[in-house]
Every structure is written in structure tokens, then in C-alpha cells.
Design an enzyme around this catalytic site. Sequence first.
Site, short mmCIF file in Angstrom:
data_model
loop_
_atom_site.label_atom_id
_atom_site.label_comp_id
_atom_site.label_asym_id
_atom_site.label_seq_id
_atom_site.Cartn_x
_atom_site.Cartn_y
_atom_site.Cartn_z
N LYS A 84 0.97 -1.37 0.04
CA LYS A 84 -0.19 -0.12 0.04
C LYS A 84 0.82 1.31 0.00
O LYS A 84 1.98 1.37 0.85
CB LYS A 84 -0.77 0.02 1.37
CG LYS A 84 -1.75 1.19 1.19
CD LYS A 84 -2.72 1.09 2.57
CE LYS A 84 -3.84 1.99 2.47
NZ LYS A 84 -4.51 2.14 3.96
N SER A 159 -9.46 2.18 3.08
CA SER A 159 -8.45 2.68 2.27
C SER A 159 -7.83 1.79 1.41
O SER A 159 -6.95 2.02 0.50
CB SER A 159 -7.81 3.60 3.11
OG SER A 159 -7.18 3.25 4.07
N SER A 183 -9.43 -0.14 7.56
CA SER A 183 -8.96 -0.28 6.15
C SER A 183 -8.26 -1.34 5.55
O SER A 183 -8.02 -1.47 4.33
CB SER A 183 -7.97 1.00 6.12
OG SER A 183 -8.76 2.25 5.70
N1 GLN Z 1 -12.66 4.55 6.51
C1 GLN Z 1 -11.89 5.10 7.88
C2 GLN Z 1 -11.55 6.36 7.68
O1 GLN Z 1 -11.67 7.22 6.74
C3 GLN Z 1 -11.00 3.99 8.30
C4 GLN Z 1 -9.79 4.51 7.40
C5 GLN Z 1 -8.54 3.64 7.87
O2 GLN Z 1 -8.63 2.52 8.47
N2 GLN Z 1 -7.46 3.97 7.35
O3 GLN Z 1 -10.97 7.04 8.31
#
Ligand code: GLN
Length: 490
Positions: A84, A159, A183
Site C-alpha cells: 500500500k 482505504s 482499512s
Molecule cells: N474509513 C475510515 C476512515 O476514513 C478508516 C480508514 C482507515 O482505516 N485507514 O478514517
Amino acid sequence: MAALHDLTAHEAHELLWRGEISSLELTQAVLDRIVEIDNEIKAYLTLTPEAALERAREVDTLLAAKRRDGEEPSPLLGVPMAVKDVICTEGIETTCGSKILEGFIPPYSATVVERLTEAGAIILGKTNTDEFAMGSSTENSGFFTTHNPWDTSRVPGGSSGGSAAAVASGEAIFALGTDTGGSVRQPASLCGVVGLKPTYGRVSRYGLIAFASSLDQIGPLTRDVTDCALVLGVVAGHDPRDSTSLNLPIPNYREALLPDIKGLRIGVPEEYFVEGVEPQVAEVVRAAIDLLADLGAEMVEVSLPHTECALPTYYLIAPAEASANLARYDGVKYGLSCSEANDIWEDYRRTREAGFGPEVKRRIMLGAYALSAGYYDAYYLKAQKVRTLIKEDFDQAFSKCDVLVGPTSPTVAFKIGERVEDPLQMYLSDIFTLSQPLAGIPGISIPCGFAGGLPVGLQIIGPALGEETVLRVAYAYEEATEWHKMRPQL
Ligand code: GLN
């Protein structure tokens, strides 16, 4: 035999070790797959094919030597993978999916990348992500949206959507993601792969570009639970360069994979089956839980009463930490620089205005507000107290059971564009994955069926350092089902 790009890491390892395939062939097969389908999926931001092939050749020489000496190699030796783009890779552009870091080439690699490289894994490239990992669909990427391999009109989740889509579609044998509020697990669920968020401190964050430092953890995205255990075993462990990393021995996670869960107590939180969960998703997850009962687990009703506080708590703490972490992007030391004004404050303003996307700006403002003098007690401090209550809910629940189970995501993959205008709707995608990072505990998502042709994930949550039990339950379920063998038709 399955197509080479569809193998799991442990299957590939068997073939490599027996000399039936070479790492060069395997790496080339996955690169060919990328050329064939990535214009449709768009999982990668950066590809490093030459370096990958060169490394594969080196690894093949090493493998031959080990075979000659009868010396069992690391299970990831010669296996191609994706990283990532929030994780630093020496010499390879790392952008966090943000224009503000476009062109940034880290001078060092994250500890996880170092460990995987030492274990012989081969980096294919960097995967797409919501900007600074803020989002649930990859639509907040500063570059483009990744498409779900099961239905390319839908999001892959986020994400870590690029990593999940790459693993699901044969564009990487496994990948690394990061999980701050879901994420790794939510995109795993939406793409039909396995994704684990480890206990906070289990995996080093050195070289992970920070979003919310008290929540962020790096975790594997894989095609089955065995691969998840193998990758975790390589990346876990103490790192003196991360002060929050735990100095504890690493269990042999693969040995924890026993298909027998007789007598294990599994809690089903009533708050995880509420309005807002798609009925078909609830049905599939209920069936998965029934199967765990059939396998001999003892089912226990439990309650996590502060579940409804997880979203507001997370959206105060995570943006507060992000507003501090993202203060360093000022156009002076790295990344985008808009300096024309001969005035340092004006240059900062221009750089940040041009470099950050709307979601990142929203979070910086929310976070700065929550931390500001007049509001700190009412928002940030209060959120920290509620965070403790959320953790205590889990402590209570784990006094009655060994793991908790429920849906990973309330819905299957949604249509691209459907939630972009409505941040709250987007935030609700993570309703079941926000509280575990707040409590610091591990959770895995594994494929457990389909609703309307789209994958559904079962979440298994454990107490701090309970990865072995989580993996054991996941493995027992996987052994009894075929979902993990399904591949999207592309
Ligand atoms: N969707 C959540 C956010 O936007 C979690 C994102 C993540 O785990 N990096 O913060």
C-alpha cells in the site's frame, strides 16, 4: 493446476521448493496479469517490473542453493507482493495517494518492507489508497479510483482498496494494507479476500506514513488464512525504531491453525445485527456463525453497549491526530511545493491548498477544531474517555468468550460515486471496524459467502494479542467452506 497468478503464497512455495516453477516465471505471470487487467481494475499507483524480475532471478539462484543444501527457505521466498502506498519503500515513489507527496522517493524502507524483502518476497509496486488512508472506497485517492474485481462498477472498499483488489484479481499473491478504522478488513470483505488488523504494537509502524498514530496498524491481505498467518509471522515483532512496538516473543502463527474449535467460546454481539445491515449480508453472516456452532464452538450472547459511540469517538480522535501528523506537509522538505509568493505563510497556504484533497482538508479542520483551546475538553478529552468505555466493553465481553464474531461491513461493495457526496454515509461503511482500533485489539475479515453476487466478510475479533485464536477460528471456518477458493471472472 491453477493459473500461476491465482496461487496462494503457500501453494507457490511448495512449487518453488520442489523446483516445479521458478520465481521468475511466477513473477512474470503476475506482471502479465497486471498488464492484462490493471487498466480495468487500477489497483496500482506505481509498478516496478524491472526491479521485481531482477530480484526474482537472484532469488532463484538462492533457492537452487538452498535446495542443493536441503535448507528449507522462508515460505515467502520468491513470492510477488504489493505494498500500500502509505508504506515507505526505499527508492520507490511513495505518495499516500496524495498530490502533496507526488514525486516523493523515500530514502529508507519501512521495517515491514525490510522484513519481507529479507524473507525473499518480491515487491511488484505500490497500490492505490484513499488519500492518507482517509476513506472507505479509494474514491478519495488524489489520482484515480480502484474498481472492484467482482463488479467493476463498484468500489473495492478502502482505504487499502488497491491492495485488496490486487489480491482478489491475481495482480499480487498477497499485499500489505493499513488499518486505522477498518482499512484492511473492510476492503478485504468487499473484495472477498482475507485481511487482518493486528493488535496495536504487534507490527512496527516505522516507515508507515502516519494518519492517526494511536490507531494505525499494518496488516496482511491474502487469499487464505494460512497466507495471513505466514505474512504476519514475518512482519510481526519488536522494532526499537517504533516506540509503541511491543517487545514480546512472536508465536508461530502457522502452528496456531488447528481446524478444531470444539469448546471455544464465541460471542455474538447483539449490536452487530442492527438496522442498517443489509438483510442479505446479515443472513450470510448468520449462516457462517451457525457453521461455527456446528463445528463445536459454544455460542454466547454478548453486548458491546458503546458500539454506537465508536463512530463519533473515532471521528474526533483520528482527525485530531491527523491534523497534527499532517502539519509536516508544508512544501519545504518534500513533495509538492508552491512557492511563488516570497512569503513563507503564503507558500504553506498555497502548497496545502493545492496538495490536499477535500476529505483530508475536512479532517484537518475537524481535528484542529477538536483540539483547540476552547473545545478540547468538550470534544477531544471526552472522546478519549469514551474510548476507554469502548475498550471496557471488549474487556467485559472477553471475560465471557474467546472471540467475537459479526459482519465486517454492513453492506456489500457499493457503486462508485454512490457515497462521495455524503461523508456520513461513507463513514458508516466502517461502523463495525472502528471500535477495534480504538480498543487496540485484533480483527480479521474472511470470505463467508455472497449477497447478490458480491462477497460478504465475516469478522472475527480477539482480545489484545489474541491473533492465534482469531486465526484458528478463521482457519476452522475456511477448512469447512470453499468461499476462499472463489475468484472473480475478469
Ligand atoms: N474509513 C475510515 C476512515 O476514513 C478508516 C480508514 C482507515 O482505516 N485507514 O478514517
